[in-house]
Enzyme design. Structure first.
Site, short mmCIF file in Angstrom:
data_model
loop_
_atom_site.label_atom_id
_atom_site.label_comp_id
_atom_site.label_asym_id
_atom_site.label_seq_id
_atom_site.Cartn_x
_atom_site.Cartn_y
_atom_site.Cartn_z
N LEU A 25 0.64 -1.30 -0.02
CA LEU A 25 -0.09 0.04 0.00
C LEU A 25 1.01 1.27 -0.04
O LEU A 25 0.43 2.46 0.37
CB LEU A 25 -0.83 -0.09 1.23
CG LEU A 25 -1.90 -1.27 1.04
CD1 LEU A 25 -3.00 -1.11 2.32
CD2 LEU A 25 -2.83 -1.18 -0.08
N PHE A 29 3.06 -7.24 -10.01
CA PHE A 29 3.07 -5.62 -10.49
C PHE A 29 3.92 -4.71 -9.65
O PHE A 29 3.74 -3.54 -9.92
CB PHE A 29 1.51 -5.15 -10.35
CG PHE A 29 0.84 -5.82 -11.53
CD1 PHE A 29 0.41 -5.58 -12.81
CD2 PHE A 29 0.18 -7.14 -11.13
CE1 PHE A 29 -0.21 -5.99 -13.69
CE2 PHE A 29 -0.82 -7.79 -12.30
CZ PHE A 29 -0.88 -7.32 -13.40
N SER A 63 8.43 -3.31 -19.16
CA SER A 63 7.97 -2.18 -19.82
C SER A 63 8.99 -2.01 -21.03
O SER A 63 9.95 -2.24 -21.36
CB SER A 63 8.65 -1.39 -18.45
OG SER A 63 8.63 0.12 -19.22
N TYR A 76 14.96 2.98 -14.49
CA TYR A 76 13.82 2.12 -14.20
C TYR A 76 13.86 1.23 -15.25
O TYR A 76 13.65 -0.19 -14.95
CB TYR A 76 12.64 3.15 -14.39
CG TYR A 76 11.30 2.47 -14.88
CD1 TYR A 76 10.79 1.57 -13.88
CD2 TYR A 76 10.65 2.62 -16.12
CE1 TYR A 76 9.51 0.84 -14.04
CE2 TYR A 76 9.60 1.77 -16.25
CZ TYR A 76 9.13 0.93 -15.24
OH TYR A 76 8.01 0.10 -15.70
N LYS A 106 14.08 -3.24 -14.97
CA LYS A 106 12.86 -4.16 -15.34
C LYS A 106 13.76 -5.19 -16.27
O LYS A 106 13.60 -6.20 -16.39
CB LYS A 106 12.16 -3.35 -16.35
CG LYS A 106 11.12 -2.35 -15.38
CD LYS A 106 10.04 -3.37 -14.77
CE LYS A 106 8.83 -2.80 -13.84
NZ LYS A 106 8.18 -3.89 -13.24
N HIS A 158 1.88 11.37 -14.30
CA HIS A 158 1.52 10.89 -15.92
C HIS A 158 1.00 11.94 -16.72
O HIS A 158 0.18 12.77 -16.04
CB HIS A 158 0.89 9.50 -15.78
CG HIS A 158 1.84 8.52 -15.21
ND1 HIS A 158 1.63 8.18 -13.99
CD2 HIS A 158 2.73 7.71 -15.86
CE1 HIS A 158 2.54 7.04 -13.79
NE2 HIS A 158 3.20 6.99 -14.78
N ILE A 193 4.47 20.57 -20.34
CA ILE A 193 5.06 19.83 -21.60
C ILE A 193 6.42 19.87 -21.35
O ILE A 193 7.19 20.68 -21.44
CB ILE A 193 4.48 20.49 -22.88
CG1 ILE A 193 2.92 20.59 -23.31
CG2 ILE A 193 5.12 19.84 -23.98
CD1 ILE A 193 2.40 20.92 -24.38
N1 UDP Z 1 4.81 14.43 -20.02
C1 UDP Z 1 4.55 15.77 -19.79
N2 UDP Z 1 4.09 16.34 -18.85
C2 UDP Z 1 3.52 15.77 -17.91
C3 UDP Z 1 3.62 14.10 -17.77
C4 UDP Z 1 4.17 13.73 -19.02
O1 UDP Z 1 4.93 16.46 -20.97
O2 UDP Z 1 3.04 16.26 -16.77
C5 UDP Z 1 5.19 13.75 -21.26
C6 UDP Z 1 6.70 12.86 -20.90
O3 UDP Z 1 7.57 13.59 -20.96
C7 UDP Z 1 6.30 11.64 -21.99
C8 UDP Z 1 4.98 11.61 -21.89
O4 UDP Z 1 4.35 12.71 -21.50
O5 UDP Z 1 7.06 11.99 -22.93
C9 UDP Z 1 4.35 10.46 -21.12
O6 UDP Z 1 4.69 10.61 -19.86
P1 UDP Z 1 3.98 9.61 -18.79
O7 UDP Z 1 4.88 10.17 -17.46
O8 UDP Z 1 2.69 9.80 -18.70
O9 UDP Z 1 4.81 8.11 -19.06
P2 UDP Z 1 6.06 7.52 -19.13
O10 UDP Z 1 6.27 7.44 -20.72
O11 UDP Z 1 7.11 8.21 -18.57
O12 UDP Z 1 5.88 5.99 -18.78
#
Ligand code: UDP
Length: 324
Positions: free
Chosen positions: A33, A72, A116, A140, A144, A188, A206
């Protein structure tokens, strides 16, 4: 089957537990948790424990005969892994090692491992298939990869049967709104974007618009969490038929840039997504898109949610009425 879901209170794990239960399997969730939610465990028994704690694992595995383990438990943030690499190796590699040892001691012979797309590093081709070289560019992804190697060695030495599923970007939520994505802090893209669409406060950032992509933002392959769960079910069946270790890349096979995801989020929510452009996030490759032909052919897996708007729609429903 009787299945132990390690990490079953987390985002993908909880959707898996629901899917297993709905398909008639008996589920025990083992979760510390730390990032999962007790409220998300509604279709199985919850045992609170840490995957690094061998005696806790022994106790749960000896308490019942399990046909399979789904694993997981992991720390899974690329950016955080760049800052805290050792915590990632301890948790992800150490946790998987401890689990494999406990499974061997208890005679559990099947494992589905959450791997991943991060194991591939910078892609050398437009779509990444299972033959793509493994060259992770962040701890990370490296953790994996190491786990996959340990599992493969255990398969060879002890006759364990295993499936490693390399997720691209898990997204979306239970369409009935019972489960969803809820991380604290949330890092995310899709949940952060939906928050920026719904609430005042901080705009979405972004992370970089100077990547070598059409609009300069990173491209990812978003795949619905329920489609990932379905692939795990198929993996359980595959292991009954076929010994050895199997690996599958799981994605929709279509990439969307951050700006395209934002545009889709605006269409789904009917709201403007406020954003600013910030620096690149360390460890992010420019493009990650799956070639999932192998999963389609061998697992018979076909994602139900093939378009990004359908995926975001389920996430938006959850975001408007989260249960936890
Ligand atoms: N991203 C972003 N702003 C955010 C979160 C993510 O621009 O607040 C971008 C990040 O740089 C990547 C994509 O969105 O290119 C997906 O990122 P996320 O963290 O969702 O998943 P990851 O690819 O790290 O597993």
């Amino acid at each position: 089957m009787r299945v132990l879901v390690a990490g079953g209170a987390g985002y993908i794990g909880a959707h898996m537990v629901r899917c297993l239960a709905e398909n008639g399997h008996a589920v025990t969730v083992f979760d510390n948790l730390s990032s999962g939610h007790e409220e998300a465990v509604r279709w199985g028994r919850l045992v609170v424990g840490d995957v690094l704690d061998r005696s806790a694992l022994d106790a749960v595995l000896r308490g019942d005969h399990y046909d399979a383990v789904m694993h997981f438990c992991a720390r899974s943030l690329v950016g955080e892994s760049m800052l805290q690499p050792l915590a990632y190796y301890r948790n992800n590699v150490g946790g998987t090692l401890t689990l494999l040892e406990a499974m061997r001691a208890a005679g559990v012979e099947h494992i589905v491992f959450s791997s991943s797309a991060a194991i591939f590093g910078q892609p050398l081709s437009e779509c990444i298939d299972e033959g793509h070289p493994l060259a992770p560019i962040n701890p990370y992804g490296a953790s994996k990869w190491m786990c996959e190697q340990m599992i493969e060695d255990a398969v060879r030495a002890f006759g364990l049967r295993a499936v490693a599923l390399r997720y691209f970007n898990a997204a979306g939520a239970d369409p009935q709104g019972r489960l969803g994505e809820s991380h604290r802090p949330e890092t995310h893209l899709i949940p952060n974007m939906l928050r920026a669409a719904r609430e005042q406060g901080e705009p979405l950032q972004i992370f970089g618009d100077d990547y070598p992509t059409g609009d300069g933002t990173c491209i990812r392959d978003y795949v619905h969490v329920d489609d990932l769960a379905e692939a795990h079910l198929a993996a359980l069946q595959l292991m009954q038929r076929k010994p050895g270790m199997h690996r599958f890349n799981l994605g929709n096979g279509t990439g969307f840039s951050v700006r395209e995801v934002i545009a889709a989020g605006e269409r789904v929510s009917g709201q403007k997504v406020r954003y600013t452009v910030a620096a690149r996030r360390d460890g992010d490759p420019a493009v990650l898109v799956a070639a999932s032909r192998h999963a389609r052919e061998i697992l018979g897996w076909k994602p139900f949610y093939a378009d990004i708007e359908g995926i975001i729609e389920t996430a938006w429903r959850w975001h408007c009425a989260p249960r936890y």
